[in-house]
Scaffold this motif. Sequence first.
Motif, PDB file in Angstrom:
ATOM      1  N   ASP A  55      -2.519  86.272 164.860  1.00  0.00           N
ATOM      2  CA  ASP A  55      -1.534  87.358 164.762  1.00  0.00           C
ATOM      3  C   ASP A  55      -1.053  87.552 163.331  1.00  0.00           C
ATOM      4  O   ASP A  55      -0.848  88.686 162.881  1.00  0.00           O
ATOM      5  N   GLY A  59      -1.807  91.108 161.787  1.00  0.00           N
ATOM      6  CA  GLY A  59      -0.600  91.866 162.095  1.00  0.00           C
ATOM      7  C   GLY A  59      -0.311  93.004 161.132  1.00  0.00           C
ATOM      8  O   GLY A  59      -0.051  94.146 161.545  1.00  0.00           O
ATOM      9  N   ARG A  91      -1.559  90.531 172.365  1.00  0.00           N
ATOM     10  CA  ARG A  91      -0.998  91.593 171.528  1.00  0.00           C
ATOM     11  C   ARG A  91      -0.617  92.836 172.342  1.00  0.00           C
ATOM     12  O   ARG A  91       0.114  93.690 171.842  1.00  0.00           O
TER      13      ARG A  91
END
Length: 336
Positions: A55, A59, A91
């Motif tokens: 992530d 991101g 996500r």
Amino acid sequence: MNRAMFAAGGAITFASAVSIGFMMNKGSKKSGESATMPSASARIKSFDALAKCYDDKIGTDETVMGMWLLRRWLIGRASGDVLEVAAGTGRNLQYYQKDKCKTLTLTDASRPMLEVCVSEAKQRESSGVPIARAVRAQAEGVGRALGGQTFDTVVDTFGLCSVADPVEALGEMQRACKAGGKILLLEHGRSGWGWLDSVLDANAQEHADRWGCVWNRDIRAILKEASDKSGLQVDKVDTYHFGTTFFVVASPGASPQPGAAPRQHKPTAGTQAPPHAAADHGAAAAAGTAARGALSSNSGNAAGNATKVALGPLATCVASMIPKGAFPCACGCGRC
């Protein structure tokens, strides 16, 4: 406002990046040449290693490119009992609507990825959709891993790039989807623009080795083959990011025929460019046979050599993050 500014800046950044990449990599690889897909064990090893930092690594890129908005639009269509294939680190969890979705079943080939996903789901327990099951399963075997259970909605985001046989994976998604249900896909692949596909081709092998993802697959060809082979009904295809991101709404057609040998898919050179050269977003929406005809006009033959997929342990429940007995055991071993 901040996200809107990020998205606007993302379009400029994306265009600049691919232009620079094209100039740097021009001539380094033939157009249409595909990366060699890492083995199933190598891909899963990459996913396992990336789980805790995944992530953080993607991101910012997803925010700048507006992927959060595409995820929200796609997941907003989900309803009833939902299966998410290749759920990764979760996500999409924040976008499932509790008033529309009854339960959510999560699958992924990587145990560490699924552990992160389940942990995220537990943090959203009070406001999110209830998690019914979390099962480790490769996309090509998800139907068998879930024992033939069917769902109102099946979701896959950026998963077809990371499986050995995307057509077989789509067949499994159809098997897991109820008649009249929805199959929602967000994928990336070839754009149809030669200059941009050259950038993808030039960096495809390095990207596949690092991320377990072949990002230059011909998504239109894959959808067309799934439609021809198993009757997948492609109801809507929208493209973003100069045609490299595919927003797909589909539904199960005739029952897929089991037993067909999985195939490696290689993108085909010479696909027709989208009709609107200046647009970042091009739509090619149609229904049933009309949709399949529209896809065929932009697709080449994506079939490669037949190969068996090493599915490995398809249904190992992720018990370390889940209270015993909370989720049914998919493999029937009695130990999960």
